[in-house]
Structures are given as C-alpha cells and as structure tokens.
Design a protein around this motif. Structure first.
Motif, PDB file in Angstrom:
ATOM      1  N   UNK A 191      38.072   2.938 -10.306  1.00 50.76           N
ATOM      2  CA  UNK A 191      38.732   3.659 -11.397  1.00 50.76           C
ATOM      3  C   UNK A 191      37.837   3.784 -12.624  1.00 50.76           C
ATOM      4  N   UNK A 192      36.890   2.856 -12.808  1.00 52.91           N
ATOM      5  CA  UNK A 192      36.016   2.906 -13.982  1.00 52.91           C
ATOM      6  C   UNK A 192      34.817   3.833 -13.772  1.00 52.91           C
ATOM      7  N   UNK A 193      34.648   4.366 -12.567  1.00 54.57           N
ATOM      8  CA  UNK A 193      33.562   5.305 -12.325  1.00 54.57           C
ATOM      9  C   UNK A 193      33.872   6.642 -12.970  1.00 54.57           C
ATOM     10  N   UNK A 194      32.862   7.366 -13.459  1.00 53.48           N
ATOM     11  CA  UNK A 194      33.086   8.746 -13.890  1.00 53.48           C
ATOM     12  C   UNK A 194      33.669   9.554 -12.733  1.00 53.48           C
ATOM     13  N   UNK A 227      16.615  -4.414 -13.228  1.00 55.54           N
ATOM     14  CA  UNK A 227      17.617  -3.887 -14.149  1.00 55.54           C
ATOM     15  C   UNK A 227      18.978  -4.289 -13.592  1.00 55.54           C
ATOM     16  N   UNK A 228      19.726  -5.061 -14.349  1.00 53.25           N
ATOM     17  CA  UNK A 228      21.010  -5.549 -13.872  1.00 53.25           C
ATOM     18  C   UNK A 228      22.138  -5.296 -14.844  1.00 53.25           C
ATOM     19  N   UNK A 229      23.363  -5.520 -14.368  1.00 51.88           N
ATOM     20  CA  UNK A 229      24.541  -5.377 -15.210  1.00 51.88           C
ATOM     21  C   UNK A 229      24.894  -6.693 -15.863  1.00 51.88           C
ATOM     22  N   UNK A 230      25.205  -6.663 -17.147  1.00 53.13           N
ATOM     23  CA  UNK A 230      25.493  -7.923 -17.846  1.00 53.13           C
ATOM     24  C   UNK A 230      26.840  -8.524 -17.447  1.00 53.13           C
ATOM     25  N   UNK A 248       0.810  -1.221   0.000  1.00 52.66           N
ATOM     26  CA  UNK A 248       0.000   0.000   0.000  1.00 52.66           C
ATOM     27  C   UNK A 248       0.838   1.264   0.000  1.00 52.66           C
ATOM     28  N   UNK A 249       2.131   1.150   0.336  1.00 54.19           N
ATOM     29  CA  UNK A 249       2.991   2.326   0.419  1.00 54.19           C
ATOM     30  C   UNK A 249       3.640   2.693  -0.911  1.00 54.19           C
ATOM     31  N   UNK A 250       3.552   1.813  -1.901  1.00 53.81           N
ATOM     32  CA  UNK A 250       4.271   2.037  -3.155  1.00 53.81           C
ATOM     33  C   UNK A 250       3.380   1.748  -4.362  1.00 53.81           C
ATOM     34  N   UNK A 251       3.764   2.346  -5.479  1.00 56.47           N
ATOM     35  CA  UNK A 251       3.035   2.109  -6.727  1.00 56.47           C
ATOM     36  C   UNK A 251       3.745   1.088  -7.594  1.00 56.47           C
ATOM     37  N   UNK A 252       5.076   0.973  -7.429  1.00 50.89           N
ATOM     38  CA  UNK A 252       5.870   0.025  -8.216  1.00 50.89           C
ATOM     39  C   UNK A 252       7.265  -0.067  -7.621  1.00 50.89           C
ATOM     40  N   UNK A 253       8.010  -1.075  -8.074  1.00 52.64           N
ATOM     41  CA  UNK A 253       9.372  -1.295  -7.585  1.00 52.64           C
ATOM     42  C   UNK A 253      10.295  -1.609  -8.753  1.00 52.64           C
ATOM     43  N   UNK A 254      11.486  -1.017  -8.732  1.00 46.22           N
ATOM     44  CA  UNK A 254      12.549  -1.405  -9.654  1.00 46.22           C
ATOM     45  C   UNK A 254      13.779  -1.725  -8.810  1.00 46.22           C
ATOM     46  N   UNK A 255      14.307  -2.929  -8.976  1.00 47.00           N
ATOM     47  CA  UNK A 255      15.509  -3.312  -8.240  1.00 47.00           C
ATOM     48  C   UNK A 255      16.693  -3.306  -9.205  1.00 47.00           C
ATOM     49  N   UNK A 256      17.800  -2.783  -8.717  1.00 48.69           N
ATOM     50  CA  UNK A 256      19.006  -2.649  -9.537  1.00 48.69           C
ATOM     51  C   UNK A 256      20.046  -3.662  -9.089  1.00 48.69           C
ATOM     52  N   UNK A 257      20.250  -4.656  -9.902  1.00 45.34           N
ATOM     53  CA  UNK A 257      21.234  -5.705  -9.651  1.00 45.34           C
ATOM     54  C   UNK A 257      21.103  -6.271  -8.238  1.00 45.34           C
ATOM     55  N   UNK A 258      19.865  -6.595  -7.882  1.00 44.34           N
ATOM     56  CA  UNK A 258      19.561  -7.181  -6.570  1.00 44.34           C
ATOM     57  C   UNK A 258      18.961  -8.571  -6.783  1.00 44.34           C
ATOM     58  N   UNK A 311      21.819  -4.346 -18.822  1.00 48.09           N
ATOM     59  CA  UNK A 311      22.529  -3.336 -19.600  1.00 48.09           C
ATOM     60  C   UNK A 311      24.030  -3.525 -19.376  1.00 48.09           C
ATOM     61  N   UNK A 312      24.870  -2.982 -20.254  1.00 46.57           N
ATOM     62  CA  UNK A 312      26.318  -3.114 -20.063  1.00 46.57           C
ATOM     63  C   UNK A 312      26.759  -2.507 -18.737  1.00 46.57           C
ATOM     64  N   UNK A 313      27.449  -3.290 -17.935  1.00 46.14           N
ATOM     65  CA  UNK A 313      27.918  -2.799 -16.645  1.00 46.14           C
ATOM     66  C   UNK A 313      28.042  -3.926 -15.649  1.00 46.14           C
ATOM     67  N   UNK A 314      28.569  -3.604 -14.477  1.00 43.08           N
ATOM     68  CA  UNK A 314      28.724  -4.576 -13.415  1.00 43.08           C
ATOM     69  C   UNK A 314      27.689  -4.368 -12.323  1.00 43.08           C
ATOM     70  N   UNK A 315      27.989  -4.860 -11.137  1.00 45.55           N
ATOM     71  CA  UNK A 315      27.056  -4.772 -10.017  1.00 45.55           C
ATOM     72  C   UNK A 315      26.784  -3.323  -9.612  1.00 45.55           C
ATOM     73  N   UNK A 316      27.769  -2.462  -9.748  1.00 40.45           N
ATOM     74  CA  UNK A 316      27.623  -1.063  -9.333  1.00 40.45           C
ATOM     75  C   UNK A 316      27.231  -0.181 -10.522  1.00 40.45           C
ATOM     76  N   UNK A 317      26.296  -0.649 -11.332  1.00 40.74           N
ATOM     77  CA  UNK A 317      25.961   0.070 -12.563  1.00 40.74           C
ATOM     78  C   UNK A 317      25.451   1.494 -12.363  1.00 40.74           C
ATOM     79  N   UNK A 318      24.759   1.857 -11.264  1.00 38.46           N
ATOM     80  CA  UNK A 318      24.366   3.269 -11.129  1.00 38.46           C
ATOM     81  C   UNK A 318      25.561   4.210 -10.985  1.00 38.46           C
ATOM     82  N   UNK A 319      26.687   3.679 -10.495  1.00 41.05           N
ATOM     83  CA  UNK A 319      27.907   4.475 -10.399  1.00 41.05           C
ATOM     84  C   UNK A 319      28.728   4.381 -11.682  1.00 41.05           C
TER      85      UNK A 319
END
Length: 297
Positions: free
Chosen positions: A184-187, A241-244, A121-131, A268-276
């Motif tokens: 080192x691969x982070x922006x 949404x996860x990193x390939x 009841x507290x949320x409308x939807x959920x997106x989990x990132x590499x979880x 999508x292309x990336x690892x576990x820390x894809x938001x970074x």
C-alpha cells in the motif's frame, strides 16, 4: 571442429537471449552512449517491477536486466545459489563486451557481490541495495538451521510457500496487493507495474510468474559463507545503499557489510523494498554512489 567452449557459449546465448530486459529499444550512438548498468532483481519481483526506478536511472545509464531469475532449469536453485551466480555470469558474458556497472537488490545484491568475488573482470563496480551480508555467529546459526531443518520454522519460506498465487484477473490481483500494508505504501504506478509484469495466464485467471515454489527455495538456500568471502574483499569498487527502516538489515546485521564497503555505505528513508517504496530517492542515491567511485569513462 567446434570447441567445447564455443558450444557452451552458443547454448548459453540461446538460453539467455529471450530473458534480457532493456530500458531502451534504441541503441545509443557512440558519442552519446551511456554506461551500461545491469540490474539484478530481488526474490519474487521480476525486473519489470522496477520500471519507475529504471526511469530515474535512465537519465545517466543504459539500464538492462534479466527479467526473471531462478526459473531457468539450466540454473537450478540449490544451497548457496551457485547456479544463480553462474546464470548472472553467463548473462554478462553473453550480453556485453566490456565491464558494466552491476546493481542488485536483496537477492540481486548478494548475487552481484558473489559475482564480484568470482569474476571482477566482468564489472566496473557494484552497488547493493539493502543486501546485508550474513556473517559471524549469524552465519553459523544459518548453517546449523539449514543442516537441522530448523530453517523451515524460521525462514520467510514458511509464509511464501502458502502465499496466494491465483486471481480471477489482474484487477483482482491489484486489489489484493493494495490492501496489504507492505504494498500500500508503494507509488500506484510501481504496484501496477508489479501486477502487470508479475502475472501470467492461468486456467482460473492469472497467477504469479515468479512461482512461490522458487521463491521459497531461494529463502531456504540462503548462502552462509558470505562473511568468509567478504573478509577476502573484492577487486572492484563496491557500495551499499539501504533503508533506514529495513527489518532485514536489523535481522542480518551490518557488521560484515560495513567492513567490506567502508565509506561507501549510505542509508536513506525507507524499508527493505526501497526501490519500490521510494524509486526516485533510491535512484539518486545509487547514482551518487556510482559517481563517488570516479570510474573511468
């Protein structure tokens, strides 16, 4: 006479209010109000680490977050994280008057999933990132390892509990992290944000605000009942949404996750820390996922 529930709400407000992060200091007008997206960070990375990722999301959402989980003594880190889930429930209950979009990364994604099960009841939807949800034989092994103490030998905690946590300055801390392959691969700006928000004052310079003790305790108390919850399903749209190149997804397996989210599964292309690692691309994928849910305005 003030009821017990009223007292609880007042105390929760006092506990949580100082820790809420908002991506915008100005409240939008009713005609231009964007949907609220509440974000839950990964283990050891305060919400400020995701500032660049949030900037991309702000085109579509009013992004908010609790700055740091796991450090409020009212919500201790125990096996299966029930108090961390309660912290998230209390945050949403106190901060919002209507269901919000919930997005979580790693630890945050698992907490979001458990909240969706307990309080849809507290949320409308959920997106989990590499979880990834640990289920099946892996969940049984995790339970056994925790019971016998073998988790201390295989858990990431064996590294985090010995992690360096003091530097003379933020500049020295930045130099330390940028020399590590993972960072080192982070922006550049993402790493600067992590150092800026992730360091606190110390008598010898600066230290990690997200303590290595809490980080290690979170690793040691990973939930082993997620597969059972996933089999029951959730009552709100949920996507992954996860990193390939995510090692964590390979280790945990994705069978339970795929069964739960169905067609709402994207890599999508990336690892576990894809938001970074790839903040713009991750934000784009998150928005596309939410858009596919066809939520009512």
């Amino acid at each position: 006479r003030i009821s017990h529930r009223t007292c609880t709400l007042l105390v929760s407000t006092l506990i949580l209010a100082p820790y809420v992060y908002s991506s915008s200091m100005q409240m939008p007008t009713p005609n231009t109000r964007k949907p609220i997206l509440h974000f839950v960070h990964a283990n050891s990375f305060p919400a400020g680490t995701y500032a660049v990722f949030f900037q991309h999301l702000r085109e579509h959402y009013d992004v908010r977050a609790l700055e740091i989980h796991g450090h409020n003594p009212a919500y201790p880190v125990t096996d299966g994280w029930p108090h961390l889930v309660q912290e998230l429930i209390d945050t949403l209950t106190q901060q919002y008057q209507e269901p919000v979009i919930l997005v979580g990364h790693s630890l945050g994604g698992i907490l979001a999933f458990m909240l969706a099960h307990l309080r849809p009841d507290l949320i409308s939807s959920v997106v989990v990132l590499d979880s990834p949800l640990v289920g099946g034989w892996r969940a049984l092994m995790l339970k056994l390892f925790k019971k016998t103490g073998l988790d201390k030998k295989f858990s990431p905690a064996r590294f985090s509990e010995k992690r360096r946590n003091v530097w003379k300055s933020e500049a020295e801390a930045y130099a330390h992290f940028v020399s590590k392959e993972m960072f080192a691969i982070w922006p550049t700006q993402v790493l600067k944000d992590y150092v800026s928000c992730g360091m606190g004052a110390h008598q010898e310079g600066v230290t990690l605000r997200f303590t290595r003790e809490v980080e290690s305790q979170i690793y040691r108390t990973l939930p082993h009942h997620l597969g059972a919850i996933a089999r029951q399903g959730v009552k709100v749209p949920i996507g992954f949404v996860g990193g390939d190149e995510s090692v964590e997804c390979r280790q945990a397996g994705l069978a339970a996750t795929r069964k739960l989210v169905g067609k709402n599964f994207v890599k999508i292309p990336g690892g576990h820390l894809l938001p970074m690692e790839v903040p713009a691309e991750t934000a784009k994928a998150v928005h596309a996922m939410i858009d596919s849910f066809k939520l009512k305005a």
